[in-house]
Motif scaffolding. Sequence first.
Motif, PDB file in Angstrom:
ATOM      1  N   SER A  38      -0.009   7.483 -87.845  1.00  0.00           N
ATOM      2  CA  SER A  38      -0.280   6.332 -86.981  1.00  0.00           C
ATOM      3  C   SER A  38      -1.047   5.257 -87.741  1.00  0.00           C
ATOM      4  O   SER A  38      -2.091   5.522 -88.341  1.00  0.00           O
ATOM      5  CB  SER A  38      -1.081   6.772 -85.754  1.00  0.00           C
ATOM      6  OG  SER A  38      -1.592   5.654 -85.068  1.00  0.00           O
ATOM      7  N   GLU A  39      -0.522   4.040 -87.709  1.00  0.00           N
ATOM      8  CA  GLU A  39      -1.196   2.908 -88.342  1.00  0.00           C
ATOM      9  C   GLU A  39      -2.561   2.679 -87.721  1.00  0.00           C
ATOM     10  O   GLU A  39      -3.532   2.327 -88.405  1.00  0.00           O
ATOM     11  CB  GLU A  39      -0.327   1.652 -88.205  1.00  0.00           C
ATOM     12  CG  GLU A  39      -0.950   0.391 -88.800  1.00  0.00           C
ATOM     13  CD  GLU A  39      -1.001   0.434 -90.323  1.00  0.00           C
ATOM     14  OE1 GLU A  39      -1.799  -0.332 -90.906  1.00  0.00           O
ATOM     15  OE2 GLU A  39      -0.246   1.215 -90.929  1.00  0.00           O
ATOM     16  N   VAL A  40      -2.653   2.919 -86.420  1.00  0.00           N
ATOM     17  CA  VAL A  40      -3.931   2.730 -85.715  1.00  0.00           C
ATOM     18  C   VAL A  40      -4.989   3.685 -86.268  1.00  0.00           C
ATOM     19  O   VAL A  40      -6.136   3.280 -86.509  1.00  0.00           O
ATOM     20  CB  VAL A  40      -3.748   2.970 -84.197  1.00  0.00           C
ATOM     21  CG1 VAL A  40      -5.105   2.915 -83.481  1.00  0.00           C
ATOM     22  CG2 VAL A  40      -2.800   1.932 -83.605  1.00  0.00           C
ATOM     23  N   ASP A  41      -4.602   4.950 -86.484  1.00  0.00           N
ATOM     24  CA  ASP A  41      -5.555   5.930 -87.016  1.00  0.00           C
ATOM     25  C   ASP A  41      -5.990   5.558 -88.429  1.00  0.00           C
ATOM     26  O   ASP A  41      -7.171   5.672 -88.784  1.00  0.00           O
ATOM     27  CB  ASP A  41      -4.921   7.323 -87.029  1.00  0.00           C
ATOM     28  CG  ASP A  41      -4.724   7.885 -85.637  1.00  0.00           C
ATOM     29  OD1 ASP A  41      -5.385   7.392 -84.701  1.00  0.00           O
ATOM     30  OD2 ASP A  41      -3.902   8.808 -85.488  1.00  0.00           O
ATOM     31  N   ARG A  42      -5.049   5.115 -89.246  1.00  0.00           N
ATOM     32  CA  ARG A  42      -5.393   4.759 -90.631  1.00  0.00           C
ATOM     33  C   ARG A  42      -6.344   3.568 -90.671  1.00  0.00           C
ATOM     34  O   ARG A  42      -7.301   3.548 -91.441  1.00  0.00           O
ATOM     35  CB  ARG A  42      -4.121   4.469 -91.429  1.00  0.00           C
ATOM     36  CG  ARG A  42      -3.218   5.683 -91.621  1.00  0.00           C
ATOM     37  CD  ARG A  42      -2.214   5.462 -92.735  1.00  0.00           C
ATOM     38  NE  ARG A  42      -1.293   4.386 -92.440  1.00  0.00           N
ATOM     39  CZ  ARG A  42      -0.143   4.531 -91.804  1.00  0.00           C
ATOM     40  NH1 ARG A  42       0.220   5.742 -91.370  1.00  0.00           N
ATOM     41  NH2 ARG A  42       0.667   3.512 -91.589  1.00  0.00           N
ATOM     42  N   VAL A  43      -6.080   2.585 -89.824  1.00  0.00           N
ATOM     43  CA  VAL A  43      -6.947   1.406 -89.750  1.00  0.00           C
ATOM     44  C   VAL A  43      -8.349   1.801 -89.299  1.00  0.00           C
ATOM     45  O   VAL A  43      -9.359   1.320 -89.831  1.00  0.00           O
ATOM     46  CB  VAL A  43      -6.352   0.351 -88.797  1.00  0.00           C
ATOM     47  CG1 VAL A  43      -7.375  -0.764 -88.527  1.00  0.00           C
ATOM     48  CG2 VAL A  43      -5.080  -0.244 -89.389  1.00  0.00           C
TER      49      VAL A  43
END
Length: 271
Positions: A38-43
Amino acid sequence: QLCPQFQLVFVRPLCSADVHYARGLSEVLGLESLGMDSEVDRVAVCEYVRKYPESVCLVFDGLNETFLDKCSEFVQRILRGDALKGIRLIITSRPCADVFRFVTMRHFKHRVELVGFSPRDVERYVCSVLNPEEASALLQEMNEDENLSRIMATPFMTASITTLFHHCKQIPHCVSDVFEMLIIRVAERQKPGVRYGDWNELPQHTKTLFLEIGRFANDRLRNNVLAFTEADIQTQTVSQAAVMLGLLVSCDPLPADREKRWRFSHLMMQE
């Protein structure tokens, strides 16, 4: 568990292409390889690292295994101390000229050098394991053979050579000889009373098995895999054989992971 003062610890091999050419923080930390799709988790993780750098430890492993001038600009900025300021940066390396130049050009708060056995350390160990006659013979050989003396500066090699000399009455004079004799010794343990002179005397099915274990070890090592799950063991016939031979041993799982894990008896054994 090992570094309770940090909330996040990342160990990243510099020789890995995704680290070597990393253009941003997420790539440097290897968040996708950790299963963060998930891009959200990485951010969110990257924002945490930037906001609380003092709670983050980043280990760059194997500085000697990469070309510093070929690293991405972002990685070079981290190494210079111009990026990710405030985090604990630990760099590991085997000694080489480029690394020494790098160290003299950069300011590090601490420098720790792991030193192998001195001749006195080797002598103490050998005398504590072998009887006086055997110890005298091995130490005399070591004093007369510069290459053997250099090899035995590594504690693992001292232990291996001492054990091999005790059981086989032979002294290996190079690293490849040490490992060949260790393999032969493992094979002999499966058939008490049988002795093999060298690799060529091993039965073909035994040689095939060891070559398969070697491929298994090499494939995992190339992908920086040093520990194996129970699933790895159950699905890989060759790894089951490695367990039976004593080459793979169980290790305690981390508190957050109840699954039993396995590793080679020593990293040098996997290598």
